[in-house]
Motif scaffolding. Structure first.
Motif, PDB file in Angstrom:
ATOM      1  N   GLY A 287      -4.980 -15.526  10.632  1.00 48.97           N
ATOM      2  CA  GLY A 287      -3.790 -14.757  10.961  1.00 48.97           C
ATOM      3  C   GLY A 287      -3.451 -13.720   9.918  1.00 48.97           C
ATOM      4  N   GLY A 288      -3.243 -12.502  10.369  1.00 53.07           N
ATOM      5  CA  GLY A 288      -2.832 -11.416   9.494  1.00 53.07           C
ATOM      6  C   GLY A 288      -1.996 -10.421  10.270  1.00 53.07           C
ATOM      7  N   LYS A 289      -1.386  -9.511   9.568  1.00 54.75           N
ATOM      8  CA  LYS A 289      -0.572  -8.474  10.209  1.00 54.75           C
ATOM      9  C   LYS A 289      -0.344  -7.366   9.198  1.00 54.75           C
TER      10      LYS A 289
ATOM     11  N   CYS B 177       0.838  -1.195   0.000  1.00 55.59           N
ATOM     12  CA  CYS B 177       0.000   0.000   0.000  1.00 55.59           C
ATOM     13  C   CYS B 177       0.878   1.253   0.000  1.00 55.59           C
ATOM     14  N   ARG B 178       0.538   2.194  -0.895  1.00 52.52           N
ATOM     15  CA  ARG B 178       1.290   3.451  -0.950  1.00 52.52           C
ATOM     16  C   ARG B 178       0.325   4.617  -1.145  1.00 52.52           C
ATOM     17  N   ASP B 179       0.550   5.664  -0.364  1.00 50.58           N
ATOM     18  CA  ASP B 179      -0.186   6.908  -0.549  1.00 50.58           C
ATOM     19  C   ASP B 179       0.836   8.040  -0.580  1.00 50.58           C
ATOM     20  N   ALA B 180       1.090   8.573  -1.767  1.00 48.05           N
ATOM     21  CA  ALA B 180       2.153   9.560  -1.945  1.00 48.05           C
ATOM     22  C   ALA B 180       1.899  10.842  -1.158  1.00 48.05           C
ATOM     23  N   ALA B 181       0.635  11.218  -1.039  1.00 52.19           N
ATOM     24  CA  ALA B 181       0.314  12.484  -0.386  1.00 52.19           C
ATOM     25  C   ALA B 181       0.698  12.489   1.092  1.00 52.19           C
ATOM     26  N   THR B 182       0.587  11.349   1.749  1.00 51.63           N
ATOM     27  CA  THR B 182       0.873  11.286   3.189  1.00 51.63           C
ATOM     28  C   THR B 182       2.202  10.611   3.507  1.00 51.63           C
ATOM     29  N   GLY B 183       2.824  10.008   2.508  1.00 50.11           N
ATOM     30  CA  GLY B 183       4.067   9.278   2.739  1.00 50.11           C
ATOM     31  C   GLY B 183       3.857   7.866   3.232  1.00 50.11           C
ATOM     32  N   LEU B 184       2.611   7.391   3.179  1.00 52.15           N
ATOM     33  CA  LEU B 184       2.315   6.043   3.652  1.00 52.15           C
ATOM     34  C   LEU B 184       2.948   4.992   2.755  1.00 52.15           C
ATOM     35  N   ARG B 185       3.689   4.076   3.378  1.00 49.81           N
ATOM     36  CA  ARG B 185       4.148   2.838   2.739  1.00 49.81           C
ATOM     37  C   ARG B 185       3.852   1.719   3.722  1.00 49.81           C
ATOM     38  N   ALA B 186       2.952   0.845   3.342  1.00 51.07           N
ATOM     39  CA  ALA B 186       2.508  -0.205   4.261  1.00 51.07           C
ATOM     40  C   ALA B 186       2.400  -1.529   3.521  1.00 51.07           C
ATOM     41  N   ILE B 187       2.495  -2.612   4.284  1.00 54.71           N
ATOM     42  CA  ILE B 187       2.296  -3.953   3.744  1.00 54.71           C
ATOM     43  C   ILE B 187       1.312  -4.669   4.658  1.00 54.71           C
ATOM     44  N   ILE B 188       0.286  -5.258   4.065  1.00 48.31           N
ATOM     45  CA  ILE B 188      -0.686  -6.060   4.803  1.00 48.31           C
ATOM     46  C   ILE B 188      -0.540  -7.502   4.335  1.00 48.31           C
ATOM     47  N   ALA B 189      -0.327  -8.422   5.277  1.00 50.47           N
ATOM     48  CA  ALA B 189      -0.161  -9.833   4.937  1.00 50.47           C
ATOM     49  C   ALA B 189      -1.281 -10.649   5.577  1.00 50.47           C
ATOM     50  N   ILE B 190      -1.973 -11.411   4.766  1.00 46.06           N
ATOM     51  CA  ILE B 190      -3.004 -12.341   5.228  1.00 46.06           C
ATOM     52  C   ILE B 190      -2.432 -13.747   5.070  1.00 46.06           C
ATOM     53  N   HIS B 191      -2.239 -14.411   6.180  1.00 53.59           N
ATOM     54  CA  HIS B 191      -1.611 -15.725   6.122  1.00 53.59           C
ATOM     55  C   HIS B 191      -2.614 -16.855   5.917  1.00 53.59           C
ATOM     56  N   ASP B 192      -3.661 -16.918   6.737  1.00 51.42           N
ATOM     57  CA  ASP B 192      -4.574 -18.061   6.701  1.00 51.42           C
ATOM     58  C   ASP B 192      -5.932 -17.631   7.224  1.00 51.42           C
TER      59      ASP B 192
ATOM     60  N   SER C  14       2.410 -12.355  10.580  1.00 51.24           N
ATOM     61  CA  SER C  14       1.085 -12.819  10.175  1.00 51.24           C
ATOM     62  C   SER C  14       0.967 -14.330  10.335  1.00 51.24           C
ATOM     63  N   GLN C  15       2.031 -15.061  10.018  1.00 55.70           N
ATOM     64  CA  GLN C  15       2.029 -16.503  10.245  1.00 55.70           C
ATOM     65  C   GLN C  15       1.892 -16.802  11.738  1.00 55.70           C
ATOM     66  N   GLY C  16       2.588 -16.025  12.561  1.00 53.76           N
ATOM     67  CA  GLY C  16       2.479 -16.197  14.005  1.00 53.76           C
ATOM     68  C   GLY C  16       1.070 -15.960  14.516  1.00 53.76           C
ATOM     69  N   MET C  17       0.343 -15.027  13.906  1.00 57.09           N
ATOM     70  CA  MET C  17      -1.026 -14.757  14.326  1.00 57.09           C
ATOM     71  C   MET C  17      -1.950 -15.933  14.018  1.00 57.09           C
ATOM     72  N   THR C  18      -1.724 -16.616  12.897  1.00 54.86           N
ATOM     73  CA  THR C  18      -2.496 -17.828  12.601  1.00 54.86           C
ATOM     74  C   THR C  18      -2.286 -18.857  13.697  1.00 54.86           C
ATOM     75  N   HIS C  19      -1.025 -19.078  14.039  1.00 59.44           N
ATOM     76  CA  HIS C  19      -0.703 -20.057  15.070  1.00 59.44           C
ATOM     77  C   HIS C  19      -1.269 -19.632  16.428  1.00 59.44           C
ATOM     78  N   LYS C  20      -1.203 -18.344  16.713  1.00 56.95           N
ATOM     79  CA  LYS C  20      -1.681 -17.830  17.992  1.00 56.95           C
ATOM     80  C   LYS C  20      -3.180 -18.067  18.148  1.00 56.95           C
ATOM     81  N   ALA C  21      -3.949 -17.732  17.112  1.00 53.91           N
ATOM     82  CA  ALA C  21      -5.396 -17.905  17.182  1.00 53.91           C
ATOM     83  C   ALA C  21      -5.771 -19.378  17.284  1.00 53.91           C
ATOM     84  N   ALA C  22      -5.111 -20.220  16.493  1.00 58.63           N
ATOM     85  CA  ALA C  22      -5.425 -21.645  16.512  1.00 58.63           C
ATOM     86  C   ALA C  22      -5.068 -22.272  17.853  1.00 58.63           C
TER      87      ALA C  22
END
Length: 359
Positions: free
Chosen positions: A88-90, A28-43, A72-80
């Motif tokens: 799991g996502g992050k 994810c990128r938004d040039a106006a605000t300087g946002l650079r983000a990554i969203i990962a959905i594992h499971d 994000s992988q850790g969140m899958t394991h944590k919830a399970a």
């Protein structure tokens, strides 16, 4: 021509994450605000992916990507492992929150979360708090842990680590548990500081370190008797509690470790899976991080399904039951605690009736 896989990739990585099976990774990128983000959905087999948003000054995109894939992988394991009907996502936002974070950036980030249509639910993490989440919530309803919801999950996470640590101590030393034992807490932010308080109430002796002098000053004002050594990894302690960033357990740090138990709030504490064998070889009991630190997830899940604070706290306390089960099985079978836990996780992921789990 031979192409060598690089850790900078997602699906064809050369490290252990190459076979982790992430379902979706969004840049994810938004040039106006300087946002650079990554969203990962594992499971998402057990439900929509939930995980916090980490705002951190990564050295570069590659480092951020590796972190979000691991988390994000850790969140899958944590919830399970906790028996929670979530996947799991992050998410990570690249940059220094002290200089880059603005309401406009947070709203832009919220719009990206919203574009996923509920496959990912965000919450707080390192570098973000309930006030930030209130702003993100103006752009998406797929969020939990705001001031209007269950709020900051720092205490719930700390309490989960505390009951996990106490269970491990009782497993190792008997009914006295933590009383009189020396605990080294690495990282005294919104989770570690709560953990210090709980440990002192229990009668443990605490040493603490943190890269932030401001965090140490706040801790000293609350608990002036806490020792502040240069390091706790190689200190004369009984329990090492990593509560900052991950990957502090490496071949060299395990060789230097004097503690008999490792149990903390940090995610992804092992540099890689081989470190679990090193810990076992030295006779050190490791409580898998995604079991011990599930208290925050239990809290925000409780918000989603409208549980009371008392019900949430009881759910967090049940982490101790899971830890005892894992350590008992590990002792009787000779298997690593991480392998025992992996079996529990895989059984729940493979055998779950999704409709039944979500009800």
């Amino acid at each position: 021509m031979t192409v060598t896989a690089s850790p900078d990739l997602v699906f064809e990585r050369s490290d252990e994450l190459g076979t982790a099976g992430h379902e979706q990774v969004v840049f994810c990128r938004d040039a106006a605000t300087g946002l650079r983000a990554i969203i990962a959905i594992h499971d998402t087999r057990l439900g929509p992916a939930l995980g916090g948003t980490r705002f951190y000054p990564y050295a570069g995109e590659s480092e951020a990507l590796t972190d979000v894939l691991r988390l994000s992988q850790g969140m899958t394991h944590k919830a399970a492992a906790a028996g929670i009907a979530l996947g799991g996502g992050k998410a990570v936002i690249i940059g220094d929150p002290a200089t880059l974070k603005t309401p406009e950036l947070l709203r832009a980030y919220g719009a990206f979360v919203n574009s996923l249509g509920g496959r990912y639910i965000t919450a707080g993490d390192v570098g973000t708090n309930a006030d930030d989440l209130d702003i993100v919530a103006t752009a998406t309803a797929h969020i939990t842990g705001t001031n209007h919801g269950s709020g900051d999950s720092g205490f719930s996470t700390a309490y989960g680590v505390f009951v996990a640590m106490k269970a491990a101590a009782e497993h190792r030393w008997g009914t006295n548990g933590l009383r009189g034992h020396r605990v080294g807490v690495e990282g005294v932010g919104k989770v570690g500081s709560h953990l210090v308080g709980l440990l002192l109430e229990e009668g443990a002796v605490v040493a603490a370190v943190d890269a932030s002098q401001a965090a140490l000053a706040r801790l000293a004002a609350l608990y002036p008797d806490v020792e502040v050594p240069d390091s706790v990894v190689d200190a004369d302690i009984d329990i090492y509690a990593p509560c900052a960033l991950g990957a502090t357990l490496t071949s060299s740090s395990v060789a230097a470790l004097r503690a008999a138990i490792v149990c903390g709030a940090a995610n992804n504490q092992l540099l890689d899976t081989s470190v679990a064998l090193l810990l076992q070889g030295r006779g050190i009991t490791w409580v898998p991080d995604f079991v011990a630190n599930a208290g925050g997830l239990i809290q925000v899940h409780g918000e989603l399904v409208q549980r009371t604070k008392e019900e949430v706290l009881a759910g967090v306390a049940d982490i101790a039951v899971t830890v005892r089960k894992i350590l008992d099985l590990s002792r009787t079978t000779g298997r690593l605690p991480s392998d025992v836990t992996a079996d529990i996780v895989e059984a729940r992921l493979a055998g779950a009736d999704v409709q039944e789990v979500r009800s």
